[in-house]
Design a protein around this motif. Structure first.
Motif, PDB file in Angstrom:
ATOM      1  N   GLU A 167      -9.002  -5.227 -51.070  1.00 32.69           N
ATOM      2  CA  GLU A 167      -8.916  -5.617 -52.471  1.00 32.69           C
ATOM      3  C   GLU A 167     -10.201  -6.318 -52.906  1.00 32.69           C
ATOM      4  OE1 GLU A 167      -4.072  -6.361 -52.913  1.00 32.69           O
ATOM      5  OE2 GLU A 167      -5.486  -8.030 -53.136  1.00 32.69           O
ATOM      6  N   TYR A 179     -11.521   4.063 -53.932  1.00 31.49           N
ATOM      7  CA  TYR A 179     -10.561   4.278 -52.855  1.00 31.49           C
ATOM      8  C   TYR A 179     -10.485   5.740 -52.423  1.00 31.49           C
ATOM      9  CZ  TYR A 179      -9.022  -0.491 -53.623  1.00 31.49           C
ATOM     10  OH  TYR A 179      -8.988  -1.876 -53.717  1.00 31.49           O
ATOM     11  N   ARG A 214      -8.074  -8.570 -60.167  1.00 29.69           N
ATOM     12  CA  ARG A 214      -7.824  -8.072 -58.814  1.00 29.69           C
ATOM     13  C   ARG A 214      -7.780  -6.545 -58.867  1.00 29.69           C
ATOM     14  NH1 ARG A 214      -2.998  -9.475 -58.067  1.00 29.69           N
ATOM     15  NH2 ARG A 214      -3.313 -11.579 -57.244  1.00 29.69           N
ATOM     16  N   LYS A 245      -7.268  -6.833 -46.895  1.00 29.73           N
ATOM     17  CA  LYS A 245      -6.351  -6.317 -47.912  1.00 29.73           C
ATOM     18  C   LYS A 245      -6.887  -5.084 -48.622  1.00 29.73           C
ATOM     19  CE  LYS A 245      -4.643 -10.968 -49.063  1.00 29.73           C
ATOM     20  NZ  LYS A 245      -4.520 -11.969 -50.161  1.00 29.73           N
ATOM     21  N   SER A 250      -7.081  -3.160 -56.703  1.00 29.87           N
ATOM     22  CA  SER A 250      -6.452  -2.661 -55.485  1.00 29.87           C
ATOM     23  C   SER A 250      -6.148  -1.177 -55.664  1.00 29.87           C
ATOM     24  CB  SER A 250      -5.155  -3.429 -55.199  1.00 29.87           C
ATOM     25  OG  SER A 250      -4.165  -3.101 -56.177  1.00 29.87           O
ATOM     26  N   ARG A 251      -5.530  -0.588 -54.680  1.00 23.72           N
ATOM     27  CA  ARG A 251      -5.137   0.829 -54.794  1.00 23.72           C
ATOM     28  C   ARG A 251      -4.151   1.047 -55.929  1.00 23.72           C
ATOM     29  NH1 ARG A 251      -6.662   4.032 -50.540  1.00 23.72           N
ATOM     30  NH2 ARG A 251      -7.473   2.964 -48.680  1.00 23.72           N
ATOM     31  N   ASN A 252      -3.491  -0.029 -56.353  1.00 22.34           N
ATOM     32  CA  ASN A 252      -2.510   0.083 -57.440  1.00 22.34           C
ATOM     33  C   ASN A 252      -3.129  -0.053 -58.831  1.00 22.34           C
ATOM     34  OD1 ASN A 252      -0.363   0.359 -55.601  1.00 22.34           O
ATOM     35  ND2 ASN A 252      -0.259  -1.872 -55.338  1.00 22.34           N
ATOM     36  N   GLY A 253      -4.451  -0.314 -58.871  1.00 22.49           N
ATOM     37  CA  GLY A 253      -5.115  -0.441 -60.170  1.00 22.49           C
ATOM     38  C   GLY A 253      -5.749  -1.804 -60.361  1.00 22.49           C
ATOM     39  N   ARG A 295     -10.494   6.135 -59.015  1.00 26.22           N
ATOM     40  CA  ARG A 295      -9.622   5.192 -58.303  1.00 26.22           C
ATOM     41  C   ARG A 295     -10.447   3.983 -57.875  1.00 26.22           C
ATOM     42  NH1 ARG A 295      -5.384   6.848 -55.347  1.00 26.22           N
ATOM     43  NH2 ARG A 295      -5.114   4.613 -54.986  1.00 26.22           N
ATOM     44  N   GLU A 325      -5.486  -5.620 -62.126  1.00 28.36           N
ATOM     45  CA  GLU A 325      -4.650  -6.658 -62.720  1.00 28.36           C
ATOM     46  C   GLU A 325      -5.538  -7.847 -63.073  1.00 28.36           C
ATOM     47  OE1 GLU A 325      -1.707  -7.722 -59.897  1.00 28.36           O
ATOM     48  OE2 GLU A 325      -0.755  -5.748 -59.854  1.00 28.36           O
TER      49      GLU A 325
END
Length: 611
Positions: A137, A10, A211, A135, A213-216, A157, A218
């Motif tokens: 993702e 990212y 999954r 998304k 994403s920018r949040n890490g 990231r 999961e």
């Protein structure tokens, strides 16, 4: 089957990183010899090497789905979804239009229709990645049982992923570093879900979705073995198993390339081959092409050992005589098993020295290489012993009641004694084994059983969760190293779930191993094979193979490299080599030599840093 790779970051524009993506993708050439493709977006890059099995002209990957000229999702996919025809029909009713006949497009369209929950609808063996451009993702998905491999490595990231570690190791920011946990993983005769040898690397767990994403990152489990009370009678249970198997074989004999079977003369492979042969004759009038393996002079000089009462070849020939498959006997030369080029091909396929099982690795590699000359897809009886309770140690109280994984008495390695004393002490393998065993027991789903029934449910689950992954990984790596797809009918998740919940008294109702499978196969498998006692995959009994290992070990310690001196106990190896020829062939010492030679080669050629 195919090889997949990818990179999500990212914080970088991956459009400027095409050479790295190409290098990662090229490492999968053996898994996918027919074509290569790359797709790159700003923050995502997907690579694919293809082995064409369904829709040879279509199915080019990475495959994109577009709306108004823009890519909304892109898929890189490995494996087979066996129910793709019914899924396609449902998607057409929902308004989707297809441009290929491939299962790849069905997977991609299923994601667009049902989102992440689409994984619940898939039946097959697969590992794939979908980048959702809307998304931003990434989804990483692995089949329920873990037949197809998929590794990942968080990086900055984002994440790197690939069908094999070599794809990730091809990235310049990843180095082949192996810590104590990695060595424990390579030495131990069991697998813990998600573990990998290299530092920072993990394997997507069977039945899981990751999954990114920018949040890490999961992860979510979408399938696992569950405990249910079994209420069917014995007759109904046997008929249900027959019904499952007929469905499975009808699904798994579909391909646009030649399909064959791997025949050992045992119950499992004979049931697979006989059922597939019947279906193919009904479908197109052709007999199944079957393959078996033996060693030069093995059949003539076979000697009963602790694991094998009988040679395979007489039973294979009896099967072929009765069923009349188109059969090929592959006879391996023992010199080829010890050939350095073959052994290095095995290490390169594994990306490690996980060589538990000794000559079974080069033997499988050479068998699959011979099969690939005429076939692209092979059917295997792998996993029947784990599902139905076939191993001898299922049926002996002293192994069943061990306070560890039941197979450890037969399958544990003594490689630890050949390692340097300091390294061996640091590994603390007994403590590691005890911790892993306790964790594995906690994962067993009980439904009120007590006594022997409770313990055998534990034993069955341990085999499915912690032993079967070893065999599936070996089969996948050795077959895909020559571009051969091996399908495993007994790994069908519905069959596995059903049989897992049958009580042990039913699994052994006739006082023998695999009673339910024997009953289900009774009308299609020759009587001599139905009566045959379980015999594992053959191992060479030629003393020349052991001598070749000894010669290799002697060369390894004659002028040890700094890395060899750091890793191995040279004095202990000398003591082993002083034992008379033939003494070590009986037990695991010969396999330990196999393992040590592979580890030495891997450490040097991969330039592994032990940390």
């Amino acid at each position: 089957m195919c090889g997949i790779v990818g990179w999500v970051d990212y914080e970088r524009d991956l459009g400027e990183q095409k050479p790295i993506v190409e290098a990662m993708t090229s490492t999968m050439a053996l898994r996918g010899p027919d074509a290569q493709g790359i797709w790159i977006d700003r923050h995502a890059a997907l690579g694919h090497r293809r082995l064409s099995v369904i829709d040879l002209e279509g199915g080019v990957q990475p495959m994109q789905a577009t709306e108004e000229g823009k890519t909304v999702a892109c898929l890189t996919y490995s494996g087979e979804v066996y129910n793709f025809v019914s899924l396609r029909e449902e998607l057409v009713k929902r308004g989707h239009r297809f441009t290929t006949r491939s299962d790849t497009e069905v997977v991609l369209r299923s994601y667009l229709e049902w989102g992440e929950s689409f994984v619940d609808r898939l039946v097959g063996i697969y590992a794939f990645a979908i980048w959702d451009s809307r998304k931003k993702e990434l989804l990483l998905v692995r089949d329920r049982v873990g037949v197809k491999p998929l590794f990942y490595h968080p990086l900055g990231r984002g994440v790197l992923f690939g069908s094999e570690p070599k794809a990730i190791l091809a990235h310049p920011d990843v180095h082949p570093r192996v810590g104590l946990d990695g060595l424990r993983h390579l030495i131990s005769a069991f697998r813990m879900p998600g573990d990998a040898a290299y530092e920072g690397m993990h394997e997507v767990k069977p039945g899981h979705v990751l999954r990114v994403s920018r949040n890490g990152i999961e992860q979510r489990c979408y399938w696992k073995l569950e405990g249910h009370e079994h209420t069917d009678s014995l007759d109904v249970t046997i008929e249900t198993i027959r019904g499952h198997f007929d469905r499975i074989m009808r699904e798994q004999t579909v391909a646009d390339v030649p399909v064959c079977s791997l025949l050992s003369g045992g119950l499992d492979s004979s049931f697979v081959t006989a059922t597939a042969d019947r279906i193919l004759r009904q479908r197109n009038g052709n007999a199944m092409h079957s393959y078996s393996v033996d060693f030069a002079d093995h059949g003539k000089g076979f000697v009963k050992d602790a694991y094998r009462d009988t040679a395979d070849t007489p039973f294979v020939r009896e099967f072929v005589k009765q069923v009349k498959t188109r059969h090929t006997e592959v006879v391996l030369n023992n010199r080829d098993l010890a050939n350095m080029e073959v052994r290095r091909a095995v290490v390169d396929a594994l990306d490690s020295a996980w060589f538990v099982g000794g000559d079974l690795f080069p033997s499988l590699y050479l068998l699959f290489k011979a099969v690939r000359e005429t076939s692209t897809v092979a059917l295997s009886g792998e996993a029947a012993d784990e599902v139905f309770g076939g191993y001898r140690w299922f049926h002996t109280p002293e192994t069943v009641n061990l306070d560890t994984f039941p197979w450890m008495r037969h399958a544990s390695s003594r490689l630890e004694t050949l390692l340097s004393p300091d390294l061996s002490k640091e590994l603390r393998l007994k403590e590691y084994e005890a911790d892993c065993y306790a964790s594995a027991l906690r994962a067993v789903p009980h439904v009120g059983q007590t006594g022997l029934e409770k313990r055998m449910r534990e034993v069955c689950h341990l085999h499915l969760a912690n032993w079967l992954p070893i065999l599936l990984d070996r089969k996948d790596r050795m077959s895909m190293a020559v571009g051969l797809e091996v399908r495993v009918p007994f790994c069908d998740h519905e069959l596995m779930q059903y049989v897992f919940n049958t009580p042990w008294s039913m699994k052994t109702f006739d006082g023998r191993e695999k009673s339910l499978l024997r009953a289900a196969a009774g009308d299609v498998v020759p009587e001599a094979i139905l009566r045959r006692v379980k015999s594992p995959y053959p191992a060479t009994q030629d003393p020349a193979y052991e001598q070749a290992l000894r010669d290799g070990m002697a060369r390894m310690i004659s002028e040890p490299s700094p890395r060899t001196a750091q890793t191995f106990n040279v004095d202990a190896i000398r003591e082993m080599l002083d034992e008379p020829l033939g003494e070590v062939s009986i037990g695991w010492e010969r396999r330990d030599m196999d393992h040590a030679l592979a580890m030495s080669d891997w450490l040097e050629r991969y330039d592994v840093e032990l940390v």
